[in-house]
Design a protein around this motif. Structure first.
Motif, PDB file in Angstrom:
ATOM      1  N   SER A  71      43.263  43.015  45.416  1.00 38.51           N
ATOM      2  CA  SER A  71      43.508  43.703  44.149  1.00 38.51           C
ATOM      3  C   SER A  71      44.960  44.173  44.061  1.00 38.51           C
ATOM      4  O   SER A  71      45.693  44.177  45.049  1.00 38.51           O
ATOM      5  N   GLU A  72      45.349  44.586  42.854  1.00 39.94           N
ATOM      6  CA  GLU A  72      46.676  45.164  42.650  1.00 39.94           C
ATOM      7  C   GLU A  72      46.848  46.421  43.499  1.00 39.94           C
ATOM      8  O   GLU A  72      47.911  46.689  44.024  1.00 39.94           O
ATOM      9  N   MET A  73      45.752  47.189  43.641  1.00 40.87           N
ATOM     10  CA  MET A  73      45.818  48.411  44.426  1.00 40.87           C
ATOM     11  C   MET A  73      46.112  48.088  45.893  1.00 40.87           C
ATOM     12  O   MET A  73      46.929  48.741  46.531  1.00 40.87           O
ATOM     13  N   GLU A  74      45.473  47.051  46.423  1.00 41.11           N
ATOM     14  CA  GLU A  74      45.720  46.671  47.818  1.00 41.11           C
ATOM     15  C   GLU A  74      47.168  46.221  48.015  1.00 41.11           C
ATOM     16  O   GLU A  74      47.797  46.565  49.012  1.00 41.11           O
ATOM     17  N   ARG A  75      47.696  45.460  47.062  1.00 37.69           N
ATOM     18  CA  ARG A  75      49.094  45.027  47.164  1.00 37.69           C
ATOM     19  C   ARG A  75      50.029  46.234  47.133  1.00 37.69           C
ATOM     20  O   ARG A  75      51.011  46.292  47.871  1.00 37.69           O
ATOM     21  N   LEU A  76      49.718  47.224  46.290  1.00 33.78           N
ATOM     22  CA  LEU A  76      50.532  48.433  46.213  1.00 33.78           C
ATOM     23  C   LEU A  76      50.466  49.213  47.529  1.00 33.78           C
ATOM     24  O   LEU A  76      51.482  49.676  48.042  1.00 33.78           O
ATOM     25  N   ILE A  77      49.262  49.343  48.096  1.00 35.59           N
ATOM     26  CA  ILE A  77      49.112  50.058  49.373  1.00 35.59           C
ATOM     27  C   ILE A  77      49.901  49.358  50.470  1.00 35.59           C
ATOM     28  O   ILE A  77      50.582  50.003  51.269  1.00 35.59           O
ATOM     29  N   SER A  89      36.040  40.124  38.692  1.00 35.81           N
ATOM     30  CA  SER A  89      36.762  39.968  37.435  1.00 35.81           C
ATOM     31  C   SER A  89      37.880  38.935  37.504  1.00 35.81           C
ATOM     32  O   SER A  89      38.133  38.241  36.532  1.00 35.81           O
ATOM     33  N   THR A  90      38.568  38.816  38.629  1.00 32.80           N
ATOM     34  CA  THR A  90      39.720  37.910  38.706  1.00 32.80           C
ATOM     35  C   THR A  90      39.501  36.725  39.633  1.00 32.80           C
ATOM     36  O   THR A  90      40.230  35.750  39.540  1.00 32.80           O
ATOM     37  N   PHE A 116      36.678  52.021  48.138  1.00 35.14           N
ATOM     38  CA  PHE A 116      37.628  50.923  48.276  1.00 35.14           C
ATOM     39  C   PHE A 116      36.903  49.582  48.195  1.00 35.14           C
ATOM     40  O   PHE A 116      37.364  48.653  47.525  1.00 35.14           O
ATOM     41  N   ASP A 117      35.752  49.466  48.856  1.00 40.04           N
ATOM     42  CA  ASP A 117      34.963  48.233  48.790  1.00 40.04           C
ATOM     43  C   ASP A 117      34.464  47.966  47.380  1.00 40.04           C
ATOM     44  O   ASP A 117      34.416  46.820  46.932  1.00 40.04           O
ATOM     45  N   TYR A 118      34.101  49.021  46.658  1.00 37.75           N
ATOM     46  CA  TYR A 118      33.663  48.870  45.265  1.00 37.75           C
ATOM     47  C   TYR A 118      34.789  48.306  44.402  1.00 37.75           C
ATOM     48  O   TYR A 118      34.587  47.374  43.629  1.00 37.75           O
ATOM     49  N   ILE A 119      35.986  48.856  44.565  1.00 40.07           N
ATOM     50  CA  ILE A 119      37.135  48.382  43.785  1.00 40.07           C
ATOM     51  C   ILE A 119      37.445  46.928  44.141  1.00 40.07           C
ATOM     52  O   ILE A 119      37.726  46.105  43.266  1.00 40.07           O
TER      53      ILE A 119
END
Length: 181
Positions: free
Chosen positions: A144-150, A138-139, A128-131
């Motif tokens: 991240s989008e993944m965190e918003r989804l979670i 990058s942004t 998770f820290d890597y992502i």
């Protein structure tokens, strides 16, 4: 008519052995559509190559497997209708091109044995820290989008951080620091 999966397919079957080693049954497949049998036919020709390997790897070690090489040569010709068909002067009205694509498939595997909940949380936190770090690089955004989804789905903010040991949780009193001298 049947449907077939084409592309790169990787199947890995792990088996944990005594002593912290992992036996991996690995099947790599590279397949592609070569084209139609005839111009008027709907039947397609597919290219398919499969490699099956068995490897014994220690927990946490890196295994690199290579071997599937794919090369595609393609010739194209574009021409002006009728003028491109003329015997000698037709070459002035057409273009020909060639391209070659070559791909080497390398697979990097690092089997990790997760023995208990603490190991699972540590591995999850590391990934998770890597992502999160990749997203930030990058942004420039901290989330991240993944965190918003979670957050949307669970109402939480991702995996819980590892519990800090008691020594790190509270700073030591000054008396404790000087008592050893």
């Amino acid at each position: 008519m049947s449907r077939e999966e084409v592309g790169i397919i990787l199947k890995v079957t792990p088996q944990i052995n005594e002593g912290g080693t992992v036996t991996l049954e690995i099947e790599q497949e590279s397949s592609s559509v070569a084209g139609q049998i005839l111009d008027t036919s709907t039947d397609l020709i597919t290219n398919k190559r499969v490699i099956t390997t068995t490897a014994l790897v220690d927990d946490g070690d890196l295994l690199v497997i290579g071997g599937l090489i794919d090369q595609t040569d393609q010739s194209t010709e574009d021409k002006v209708p009728l003028l491109g068909d003329l015997p000698v002067a037709g070459n002035l009205f057409k273009t020909q091109g060639r391209s070659r694509d070559r791909r080497n498939l390398l697979v990097f595997l690092r089997p990790t044995i997760i023995r208990d909940r603490a190991d699972a949380q540590a591995v999850t936190r590391k990934k998770f820290d890597y992502i999160k770090a990749r997203e930030l690089l990058s942004t420039g955004k901290p989330q991240s989008e993944m965190e918003r989804l979670i957050e949307q789905v669970t109402g939480g903010t991702g995996p819980a951080p590892d519990a800090a040991p008691a020594e790190e949780a509270a700073p030591a009193a000054p008396e404790q620091l000087t008592s050893g001298e």
